[in-house]
Design an enzyme around this catalytic site. Structure first.
Site, mmCIF file in Angstrom:
data_model
loop_
_atom_site.group_PDB
_atom_site.id
_atom_site.type_symbol
_atom_site.label_atom_id
_atom_site.label_comp_id
_atom_site.label_asym_id
_atom_site.label_seq_id
_atom_site.Cartn_x
_atom_site.Cartn_y
_atom_site.Cartn_z
ATOM 1 N N LYS A 47 117.424 121.438 -47.396
ATOM 2 C CA LYS A 47 118.179 120.591 -48.278
ATOM 3 C C LYS A 47 118.223 119.172 -47.763
ATOM 4 C CE LYS A 47 121.327 124.358 -49.375
ATOM 5 N NZ LYS A 47 122.677 124.866 -49.176
ATOM 6 N N GLY A 48 117.959 119.000 -46.485
ATOM 7 C CA GLY A 48 118.159 117.716 -45.844
ATOM 8 C C GLY A 48 117.339 116.568 -46.386
ATOM 9 N N GLU A 103 110.428 114.906 -44.698
ATOM 10 C CA GLU A 103 111.492 115.509 -43.893
ATOM 11 C C GLU A 103 112.610 114.515 -43.658
ATOM 12 O OE1 GLU A 103 112.516 118.210 -42.706
ATOM 13 O OE2 GLU A 103 110.978 119.456 -41.819
ATOM 14 N N ASP A 107 113.380 117.555 -35.053
ATOM 15 C CA ASP A 107 114.128 117.842 -33.834
ATOM 16 C C ASP A 107 113.169 118.459 -32.820
ATOM 17 O OD1 ASP A 107 116.765 117.773 -32.691
ATOM 18 O OD2 ASP A 107 117.542 118.474 -34.599
ATOM 19 N N VAL A 157 123.379 114.236 -35.340
ATOM 20 C CA VAL A 157 123.582 113.240 -36.387
ATOM 21 C C VAL A 157 123.826 113.888 -37.750
ATOM 22 C CG1 VAL A 157 122.373 111.358 -35.240
ATOM 23 C CG2 VAL A 157 121.077 112.967 -36.642
ATOM 24 N N ARG A 169 126.465 115.657 -45.842
ATOM 25 C CA ARG A 169 125.172 115.210 -46.359
ATOM 26 C C ARG A 169 125.291 113.946 -47.211
ATOM 27 N NH1 ARG A 169 121.266 119.216 -45.612
ATOM 28 N NH2 ARG A 169 122.026 121.354 -45.567
#
Length: 184
Positions: A47-48, A103, A107, A157, A169
């Site tokens: 979902k990011g 994206e 990470d 973050v 979000r």
């Protein structure tokens, strides 16, 4: 950014709304130039990447097709589980097409490495990556990123699509989450 606009759970703002907009505009121009002859299908990772995908697509002066995948290697915590699952697959056939994965953040790189292999197995002309954020100090595998917004420190973050336990979000900036929120 005035202090009153910072969420109380945010320790500090890492990237302002304006910094993000300016960088995505630059990346959009670069993508439009690179793919002028044959626009890619932009594949957002849910979902990011919703915010990044929307703003990057608008900044890219091309007729791009968008599709979405949802893959998961995170639980509700702050660490990767190491297991990747497809929660939502592409609706489009990407064979013989240029694919641009969009994206929010890279990470460890483990999930993205898996996703790259999965998409490449479907016979596209090319697969490239655009990400707003990358944490070089958190990398466990090397990922070649063609379009990079910002390298950031290895801190937790939130905002601009990034979450903690599915919240935050909607913040218009990227901020460092107070440790007391996720360690408390």
């Amino acid at each position: 950014m005035p202090q009153t606009h910072i969420h109380p759970d945010v320790d500090r703002v890492l990237l302002t709304e304006q910094q993000i907009a300016d960088r995505l505009a630059e990346l959009g121009r670069q993508i439009a130039e690179d793919y002028a002859d044959e626009p890619p299908i932009m594949v957002g990772v849910l979902k990011g990447a919703v915010m990044v995908m929307a703003d990057l697509a608008r900044a890219t002066d091309l007729s791009v097709e968008m599709d979405w995948m949802a893959v998961s290697s995170y639980g509700s915590g702050t660490k990767s589980s190491g297991v990747v699952r497809i929660l939502k697959d592409l609706g489009a056939d990407i064979s013989n097409r240029h694919v641009l994965i969009v994206e929010d953040i890279i990470d460890s790189g483990l999930t993205l490495k898996w996703l790259l292999a999965n998409l490449r197995s479907r016979g596209p002309k090319s697969v490239e990556i655009a990400t707003l954020l990358r944490k070089p100090d958190a990398a466990k595998v090397e990922i070649d990123v063609r379009y990079l917004g910002f390298d950031i420190p290895n801190e937790f973050v939130i905002g601009y699509g990034l979450d903690y336990a599915e919240t935050y979000r909607n913040l218009p900036y990227v901020g460092v989450l107070k440790r007391s929120v996720y360690e408390g």
